[in-house]
Design an enzyme around this catalytic site. Structure first.
Site, PDB file in Angstrom:
ATOM      1  N   PRO A  24       0.886  -1.241   0.085  1.00  0.00           N
ATOM      2  CG  PRO A  24       0.197  -1.027   2.266  1.00  0.00           C
ATOM      3  CD  PRO A  24       0.733  -2.036   1.414  1.00  0.00           C
ATOM      4  CB  CYS A  26      -0.099   7.617   0.766  1.00  0.00           C
ATOM      5  SG  CYS A  26      -0.889   7.169   2.293  1.00  0.00           S
ATOM      6  CB  ALA A  58      -3.411   4.672   4.163  1.00  0.00           C
ATOM      7  CD  GLN A 100      -2.667   0.241   4.512  1.00  0.00           C
ATOM      8  OE1 GLN A 100      -2.557   1.391   3.880  1.00  0.00           O
ATOM      9  NE2 GLN A 100      -1.949  -0.753   5.148  1.00  0.00           N
ATOM     10  CE1 TYR A 182      -0.090   7.869   9.781  1.00  0.00           C
ATOM     11  CE2 TYR A 182       0.543   5.585   8.892  1.00  0.00           C
ATOM     12  CZ  TYR A 182       0.597   7.012   8.905  1.00  0.00           C
ATOM     13  OH  TYR A 182       1.503   7.834   7.962  1.00  0.00           O
ATOM     14  NE  ARG A 230       1.671  -2.880   5.486  1.00  0.00           N
ATOM     15  CZ  ARG A 230       2.519  -2.520   4.498  1.00  0.00           C
ATOM     16  NH1 ARG A 230       2.788  -1.185   4.728  1.00  0.00           N
ATOM     17  NH2 ARG A 230       2.984  -3.036   3.606  1.00  0.00           N
ATOM     18  N   GLY A 322       7.078  -2.178  -2.358  1.00  0.00           N
ATOM     19  CA  GLY A 322       6.880  -0.908  -2.321  1.00  0.00           C
ATOM     20  C   GLY A 322       7.770   0.022  -3.280  1.00  0.00           C
ATOM     21  NE  ARG A 323      11.046   2.431   0.147  1.00  0.00           N
ATOM     22  CZ  ARG A 323      12.175   2.390   0.987  1.00  0.00           C
ATOM     23  NH1 ARG A 323      12.739   3.313   1.521  1.00  0.00           N
ATOM     24  NH2 ARG A 323      12.366   1.222   1.894  1.00  0.00           N
TER      25      ARG A 323
HETATM   26  C1  LIG Z   1       5.106   6.844  -1.177  1.00  0.00           C
HETATM   27  C2  LIG Z   1       4.934   5.911   0.095  1.00  0.00           C
HETATM   28  C3  LIG Z   1       3.583   5.769   0.403  1.00  0.00           C
HETATM   29  C4  LIG Z   1       3.235   4.869   1.410  1.00  0.00           C
HETATM   30  N1  LIG Z   1       1.959   4.715   2.061  1.00  0.00           N
HETATM   31  C5  LIG Z   1       1.816   3.729   2.676  1.00  0.00           C
HETATM   32  C6  LIG Z   1       0.110   3.262   2.981  1.00  0.00           C
HETATM   33  O1  LIG Z   1      -0.820   3.988   2.615  1.00  0.00           O
HETATM   34  N2  LIG Z   1       0.010   2.505   3.953  1.00  0.00           N
HETATM   35  C7  LIG Z   1       1.036   1.492   4.499  1.00  0.00           C
HETATM   36  O2  LIG Z   1       0.819   0.703   5.179  1.00  0.00           O
HETATM   37  N3  LIG Z   1       2.370   1.473   4.059  1.00  0.00           N
HETATM   38  C8  LIG Z   1       2.765   2.956   3.380  1.00  0.00           C
HETATM   39  N4  LIG Z   1       3.988   3.026   2.861  1.00  0.00           N
HETATM   40  C9  LIG Z   1       4.917   1.902   3.281  1.00  0.00           C
HETATM   41  C10 LIG Z   1       5.008   0.781   2.155  1.00  0.00           C
HETATM   42  O3  LIG Z   1       3.933   0.087   2.113  1.00  0.00           O
HETATM   43  C11 LIG Z   1       6.135  -0.012   2.577  1.00  0.00           C
HETATM   44  O4  LIG Z   1       5.945  -0.917   3.888  1.00  0.00           O
HETATM   45  C12 LIG Z   1       7.671   0.741   2.695  1.00  0.00           C
HETATM   46  O5  LIG Z   1       7.732   1.649   1.827  1.00  0.00           O
HETATM   47  C13 LIG Z   1       8.821  -0.631   2.812  1.00  0.00           C
HETATM   48  O6  LIG Z   1       8.630  -1.115   1.589  1.00  0.00           O
HETATM   49  P1  LIG Z   1       9.785  -0.940   0.401  1.00  0.00           P
HETATM   50  O7  LIG Z   1      11.130  -0.930   0.811  1.00  0.00           O
HETATM   51  O8  LIG Z   1       9.411  -2.022  -0.584  1.00  0.00           O
HETATM   52  O9  LIG Z   1       9.408   0.330  -0.083  1.00  0.00           O
HETATM   53  C14 LIG Z   1       4.344   3.980   1.956  1.00  0.00           C
HETATM   54  C15 LIG Z   1       5.561   3.950   1.368  1.00  0.00           C
HETATM   55  C16 LIG Z   1       5.714   5.002   0.417  1.00  0.00           C
HETATM   56  C17 LIG Z   1       7.392   4.867  -0.101  1.00  0.00           C
END
Ligand SMILES: Cc1cc2nc3c(=O)[nH]c(=O)nc-3n(C[C@H](O)[C@H](O)[C@H](O)COP(=O)(O)O)c2cc1C
Length: 374
Positions: A24, A26, A58, A100, A182, A230, A322-323
């Site tokens: 997820p 944002c 989210a 989510q 949160y 989560r 994610g990223r």
């Molecule tokens: C731009 C951005 C927005 C995110 N928004 C959320 C979100 O809405 N809900 C959530 O649980 N985690 C959110 N995260 C965290 C990611 O879901 C993930 O747990 C985190 O980036 C680590 O994973 P990665 O190393 O693959 O990026 C966000 C991360 C990024 C980079």
């Protein structure tokens, strides 16, 4: 043998075509909670790119639950149809669509990350007063109002009502956001929950709100659709939540009908986090060991071979990306190539046509077959 990453995963009556799931994220691009063409293109691209589950950002269950004024929501029936349009596009490309459900609590009403402003958004500029288990602010943010017990019970209802709307929008999977500092995490952690009523004090009391939300959402959410939670496994500071605390909470959630724990960490207080490739995998594995629930691991899962190694040796059931998926919407198609999977996988069908009846879809869209690697 099919790589672990490309083995389907069935939870209840719902099957993801593989174990590479979009985390997820944002987009901070909604107006009054409404998703639009940006969300459609962003999420459908990742479905076309092969993810088995495309988890939405989210999504606030009440307006005051938004992290920023630009967050998506599901607090009114009017939000349903714009989400349904996104869901149809995601499913049309063979992925499961996940929602989510979230409330940001004391971390609500902030500026979006690319704004030069920091701290809480002033009510005069479209911000609002925040709420939390106790009047303890997050570093640099406004002091929140303590929720009364009846406010908490209204919040439980708001999660359930949003789940009903998510079902009407056609989502296949719902996830309750109880991580990253949160509202639900604020209740779980002794660092932010100083209450003396039935929602504070012991670990069992601090988890009561989450148990009530899981129970209410499970009740409102169709039986054949999976419910994920989560959790931040650890606060990464002395006196905060530990992975053993979280594993015990997860064991209770298993009894209430949760189907998988999406294990993340941190976010409730400032902390030094030992970030590195796959750094949260051992936490996820421990939650699985104690709770008996399937788990997904997230956090610097960077490429196909690493994801495959995490699934083979890490004791987890799926990975969330994610990223890396912001850099490459076709992360999964590339991973299939890296892992030597012949393309196409499954029977290609044009985008817009649903995948298999069990929810698993083909990996490569027919339209993109000329682009397969090797
Ligand atoms: C731009 C951005 C927005 C995110 N928004 C959320 C979100 O809405 N809900 C959530 O649980 N985690 C959110 N995260 C965290 C990611 O879901 C993930 O747990 C985190 O980036 C680590 O994973 P990665 O190393 O693959 O990026 C966000 C991360 C990024 C980079």
């Amino acid at each position: 043998m099919t790589p672990h990453l490309f083995q389907p995963l069935t939870l209840r009556g719902t099957t993801a075509r593989n174990r590479a799931w979009l985390a997820p994220m944002c987009q901070y691009s909604s107006t009054d909670g409404f998703v639009d063409d940006w969300h459609l293109v962003h999420l459908a691209s990742r479905a076309v790119g092969g993810f088995g589950l495309v988890m939405s950002e989210a999504t606030a269950v009440v307006p005051e639950g938004r992290i920023t004024p630009h967050d998506a929501g599901l607090w009114t029936d009017e939000h349903v149809e714009p989400w349904a349009r996104v869901v149809r596009a995601v499913q049309g490309a063979g992925a499961l669509a996940g929602v989510q459900l979230a409330h940001a609590g004391r971390k609500a009403s902030t500026h979006r990350p690319w704004s030069p402003a920091r701290g809480s958004v002033d009510p005069a500029d479209g911000g609002w007063a925040t709420v939390a288990p106790s009047s303890v602010p997050f570093d640099g943010l406004a002091v929140p109002h303590e929720l009364s017990a009846s406010d908490v019970s209204a919040m439980v209802d708001a999660f359930a009502a949003a789940a009903v709307r998510a079902d009407r929008a056609g989502f296949d999977v719902a996830e309750i956001h109880a991580a990253h500092g949160y509202l639900l995490h604020q209740f779980l952690s002794p660092l932010s929950n100083h209450r003396t009523d039935a929602y504070g004090g012991t670990a069992g009391n601090r988890a009561r709100f989450l148990r009530e939300v899981v129970t209410a959402v499970r009740d409102a959410w169709p039986d054949h659709k999976p419910l994920l939670v989560r959790l931040s496994a650890t606060d990464w500071v002395e006196g905060g939540l530990t992975v053993e605390d979280t594993a015990a909470v997860a064991a209770d959630l298993a009894l209430l009908g949760a189907d998988l724990v999406d294990v993340s960490s941190g976010g409730n207080v400032l902390a030094d986090i030992p970030v590195g490739p796959g750094y949260q995998v051992p936490l996820a594995h421990r939650v699985r060991e104690v709770s008996g629930l399937p788990v997904s691991a997230v956090g610097m899962v960077l490429d196909g071979p690493q994801a495959e190694q995490v699934l083979r040796d890490g004791g987890v059931d799926a990975v969330m990306v994610g990223r890396a998926a912001l850099r490459d919407p076709y992360w999964v198609l590339r991973a299939a190539h890296e892992l030597g999977l012949p393309a196409p996988v499954g029977v290609p069908a044009p985008v817009g046509v649903h995948g298999d009846a069990d929810g698993g879809g083909p990996l490569w869209p027919a339209q993109y077959l000329r682009g397969t690697w090797g």
